[in-house]
Design a protein around this motif. Sequence first.
Motif, PDB file in Angstrom:
ATOM      1  N   ARG A   1       0.835  -1.210   0.000  1.00  0.00           N
ATOM      2  CA  ARG A   1       0.000   0.000   0.000  1.00  0.00           C
ATOM      3  C   ARG A   1       0.870   1.260   0.000  1.00  0.00           C
ATOM      4  N   ILE A   2       1.961   1.214   0.774  1.00  0.00           N
ATOM      5  CA  ILE A   2       2.875   2.357   0.790  1.00  0.00           C
ATOM      6  C   ILE A   2       3.477   2.575  -0.595  1.00  0.00           C
ATOM      7  N   VAL A   3       3.911   1.498  -1.235  1.00  0.00           N
ATOM      8  CA  VAL A   3       4.488   1.603  -2.581  1.00  0.00           C
ATOM      9  C   VAL A   3       3.483   2.219  -3.548  1.00  0.00           C
ATOM     10  N   GLU A   4       2.245   1.771  -3.461  1.00  0.00           N
ATOM     11  CA  GLU A   4       1.212   2.297  -4.358  1.00  0.00           C
ATOM     12  C   GLU A   4       1.036   3.797  -4.166  1.00  0.00           C
ATOM     13  N   GLN A   5       1.011   4.239  -2.901  1.00  0.00           N
ATOM     14  CA  GLN A   5       0.838   5.666  -2.631  1.00  0.00           C
ATOM     15  C   GLN A   5       2.017   6.475  -3.147  1.00  0.00           C
ATOM     16  N   VAL A   6       3.241   5.978  -2.919  1.00  0.00           N
ATOM     17  CA  VAL A   6       4.432   6.715  -3.362  1.00  0.00           C
ATOM     18  C   VAL A   6       4.481   6.789  -4.884  1.00  0.00           C
ATOM     19  N   ARG A   7       4.157   5.698  -5.553  1.00  0.00           N
ATOM     20  CA  ARG A   7       4.163   5.713  -7.028  1.00  0.00           C
ATOM     21  C   ARG A   7       3.079   6.606  -7.592  1.00  0.00           C
ATOM     22  N   ASN A   8       2.056   6.897  -6.780  1.00  0.00           N
ATOM     23  CA  ASN A   8       1.002   7.809  -7.214  1.00  0.00           C
ATOM     24  C   ASN A   8       1.285   9.253  -6.825  1.00  0.00           C
ATOM     25  N   GLY A   9       2.498   9.500  -6.324  1.00  0.00           N
ATOM     26  CA  GLY A   9       2.886  10.883  -6.057  1.00  0.00           C
ATOM     27  C   GLY A   9       3.120  11.250  -4.610  1.00  0.00           C
ATOM     28  N   ALA A  10       2.873  10.328  -3.673  1.00  0.00           N
ATOM     29  CA  ALA A  10       3.107  10.637  -2.266  1.00  0.00           C
ATOM     30  C   ALA A  10       4.609  10.737  -1.980  1.00  0.00           C
ATOM     31  N   SER A  11       4.945  11.364  -0.876  1.00  0.00           N
ATOM     32  CA  SER A  11       6.346  11.576  -0.515  1.00  0.00           C
ATOM     33  C   SER A  11       6.943  10.329   0.130  1.00  0.00           C
ATOM     34  N   PHE A  12       7.979   9.768  -0.485  1.00  0.00           N
ATOM     35  CA  PHE A  12       8.681   8.620   0.104  1.00  0.00           C
ATOM     36  C   PHE A  12       9.276   9.016   1.445  1.00  0.00           C
ATOM     37  N   VAL A  13       9.851  10.209   1.505  1.00  0.00           N
ATOM     38  CA  VAL A  13      10.480  10.684   2.747  1.00  0.00           C
ATOM     39  C   VAL A  13       9.455  10.755   3.876  1.00  0.00           C
ATOM     40  N   ALA A  14       8.259  11.287   3.574  1.00  0.00           N
ATOM     41  CA  ALA A  14       7.222  11.409   4.601  1.00  0.00           C
ATOM     42  C   ALA A  14       6.776  10.043   5.096  1.00  0.00           C
ATOM     43  N   TYR A  15       6.592   9.084   4.188  1.00  0.00           N
ATOM     44  CA  TYR A  15       6.193   7.736   4.602  1.00  0.00           C
ATOM     45  C   TYR A  15       7.296   7.068   5.414  1.00  0.00           C
ATOM     46  N   ALA A  16       8.553   7.303   5.038  1.00  0.00           N
ATOM     47  CA  ALA A  16       9.656   6.716   5.803  1.00  0.00           C
ATOM     48  C   ALA A  16       9.671   7.267   7.223  1.00  0.00           C
ATOM     49  N   ARG A  17       9.470   8.550   7.372  1.00  0.00           N
ATOM     50  CA  ARG A  17       9.466   9.163   8.706  1.00  0.00           C
ATOM     51  C   ARG A  17       8.324   8.618   9.558  1.00  0.00           C
ATOM     52  N   GLN A  18       7.160   8.395   8.934  1.00  0.00           N
ATOM     53  CA  GLN A  18       5.992   7.988   9.707  1.00  0.00           C
ATOM     54  C   GLN A  18       5.977   6.494  10.023  1.00  0.00           C
ATOM     55  N   PHE A  19       6.433   5.645   9.082  1.00  0.00           N
ATOM     56  CA  PHE A  19       6.173   4.221   9.229  1.00  0.00           C
ATOM     57  C   PHE A  19       7.413   3.329   9.294  1.00  0.00           C
ATOM     58  N   SER A  20       8.565   3.808   8.828  1.00  0.00           N
ATOM     59  CA  SER A  20       9.737   2.936   8.827  1.00  0.00           C
ATOM     60  C   SER A  20      10.216   2.665  10.247  1.00  0.00           C
ATOM     61  N   GLU A  21      10.661   1.440  10.483  1.00  0.00           N
ATOM     62  CA  GLU A  21      11.185   1.055  11.796  1.00  0.00           C
ATOM     63  C   GLU A  21      12.708   1.036  11.828  1.00  0.00           C
ATOM     64  N   ALA A  22      13.337   1.443  10.743  1.00  0.00           N
ATOM     65  CA  ALA A  22      14.795   1.545  10.724  1.00  0.00           C
ATOM     66  C   ALA A  22      15.224   2.858  11.353  1.00  0.00           C
ATOM     67  N   SER A  23      16.472   2.914  11.827  1.00  0.00           N
ATOM     68  CA  SER A  23      16.965   4.154  12.425  1.00  0.00           C
ATOM     69  C   SER A  23      17.037   5.274  11.405  1.00  0.00           C
ATOM     70  N   SER A  24      17.068   4.927  10.116  1.00  0.00           N
ATOM     71  CA  SER A  24      17.099   5.940   9.067  1.00  0.00           C
ATOM     72  C   SER A  24      15.776   6.685   8.933  1.00  0.00           C
ATOM     73  N   ALA A  25      14.741   6.271   9.663  1.00  0.00           N
ATOM     74  CA  ALA A  25      13.434   6.929   9.571  1.00  0.00           C
ATOM     75  C   ALA A  25      13.537   8.415   9.904  1.00  0.00           C
ATOM     76  N   ALA A  26      14.376   8.751  10.896  1.00  0.00           N
ATOM     77  CA  ALA A  26      14.527  10.153  11.288  1.00  0.00           C
ATOM     78  C   ALA A  26      15.110  10.988  10.157  1.00  0.00           C
ATOM     79  N   LEU A  27      15.791  10.343   9.205  1.00  0.00           N
ATOM     80  CA  LEU A  27      16.387  11.037   8.058  1.00  0.00           C
ATOM     81  C   LEU A  27      15.528  10.870   6.805  1.00  0.00           C
ATOM     82  N   GLY A  28      14.288  10.465   6.995  1.00  0.00           N
ATOM     83  CA  GLY A  28      13.426  10.239   5.840  1.00  0.00           C
ATOM     84  C   GLY A  28      13.787   8.997   5.071  1.00  0.00           C
ATOM     85  N   GLY A  29      14.459   8.038   5.757  1.00  0.00           N
ATOM     86  CA  GLY A  29      14.835   6.779   5.109  1.00  0.00           C
ATOM     87  C   GLY A  29      16.153   6.817   4.368  1.00  0.00           C
ATOM     88  N   ASP A  30      16.885   7.928   4.428  1.00  0.00           N
ATOM     89  CA  ASP A  30      18.113   8.085   3.640  1.00  0.00           C
ATOM     90  C   ASP A  30      19.229   7.197   4.175  1.00  0.00           C
TER      91      ASP A  30
END
Length: 455
Positions: A231-260
């Motif tokens: 579902r996240i992939v679908e939203q991002v491919r439709n124009g949503a911000s990957f960085v915003a989704y990473a900050r909200q939902f990613s469980e990696a420590s990189s979430a604070a950096l928008g997944g970078d």
Amino acid sequence: MTTFQKYCRRGVAVAVLAAVPLASNAQQVTGGGQTASQRHAAAAALQLPDITVFGTFDPNVRKATAIVNGDIITDTDVDHRLALVMIANSGNVSHEEKEVLRLQVLRNLIDEKLQIQEAAQNEVKVPEEEVEQAYSRVAANFRQSKEAFEVFLRENGSSPASIKQQIRAEITWNRLLRRKVEPFINVGDDEVQAVIRKLEEAKGKDEFRVGEIFLSATPETQGQAMADAARIVEQVRNGASFVAYARQFSEASSAALGGDLGWVRAEQLSPALQGIVTALPRGGVSDPVPVPGGVTVIALVDKRQVLSADPSAAILSLKQMTLPLPDNITEAEARKLAANMQEKTRNMGGCGKADEVARSIGAAIVSNDQLRMGDLPQQLQQILGQMPIGAATPPFGSAQDGLRVLVLCGRDDPPANANVPSFDQVYGQLNDTRVNSAARRYLRDLRRDAVIDYR
């Protein structure tokens, strides 16, 4: 974030009432002492019409509210955080997707509570001044003052308190990890040197600027995690911000950096991701990929060659001509002006003639001697990267911005070894990877031991 089965098992259904026929002579007695016929008569006395219930029903989470070890998460908390996701999607989320995101947001808020509680038990404190400073930086990223950003959030159904809570959780969790986890992480000098040697051996090979969204999962919840990631992939491919989704939902420590994740080579990634990252185009987002401990989605931000000059780091000296277009101009007229502009600039003899040519066609001209190649749109990067000094780009622009031409006056390419990582940089990357892995185990244990009551 993925479902932790012990606490939250999602199942959405539409509830529909169905009539159950009663035998006319049945006199079954219920535990309350009434016969079935007496209960049927009592219900009839209420004069209830035949009804159909519309909407969604989750048997485990009746309301998007939870009590986490005594700390309450309210409907308002969930609504405000969900609004941040909606902002990232420009509001383009279906009702069904919104309900799924709502549950993901709730799980994210639960993790934040656990992180803040654990930090408090270990006397890790964050001054409010530090939270306010981070909040000001977020507002600045939106090019707004704190006051204007507060109005913007409230108009979109969120609040400053929601963002500040997320900031507070990130800061306290990171400080807790530095105190309780990082001191026990060991990275040897020989390991760092080995990585540097491999980099030197890989000179000229591709490396990638990668973003990640990691959702943890057990074998029992793997399927649900894959569905959430899809579902996240679908939203991002439709124009949503990957960085915003990473900050909200990613469980990696990189979430604070928008997944970078920064620059990595394919072999530094999980084996399951190595072939995927090499096949992704710039700006591409992968399908969900099962990896040890969960599911990962990666995005390819950029690509370059190891220890080779990075073309995007070149500093350009440019002159830009801008020719305004009349409001009522037709497409044919605009194309004619563009053709004339290209003819005038194609063989004008370099930057020394740019001002004269601009005056002859009625164009304004400005100079910039410190423009980084990578800051330009990808199409212009491809054109300028192949142009000799003194050449001009084809006209480009829009009806609103007018026609533009860039004249390349100079280019300073970076040295071939400009991107060689230092010992400290390699050490930091190895250290962060191990801290990240330990942090996931730490949070998993907090979830396992938590008392969470859904209301």
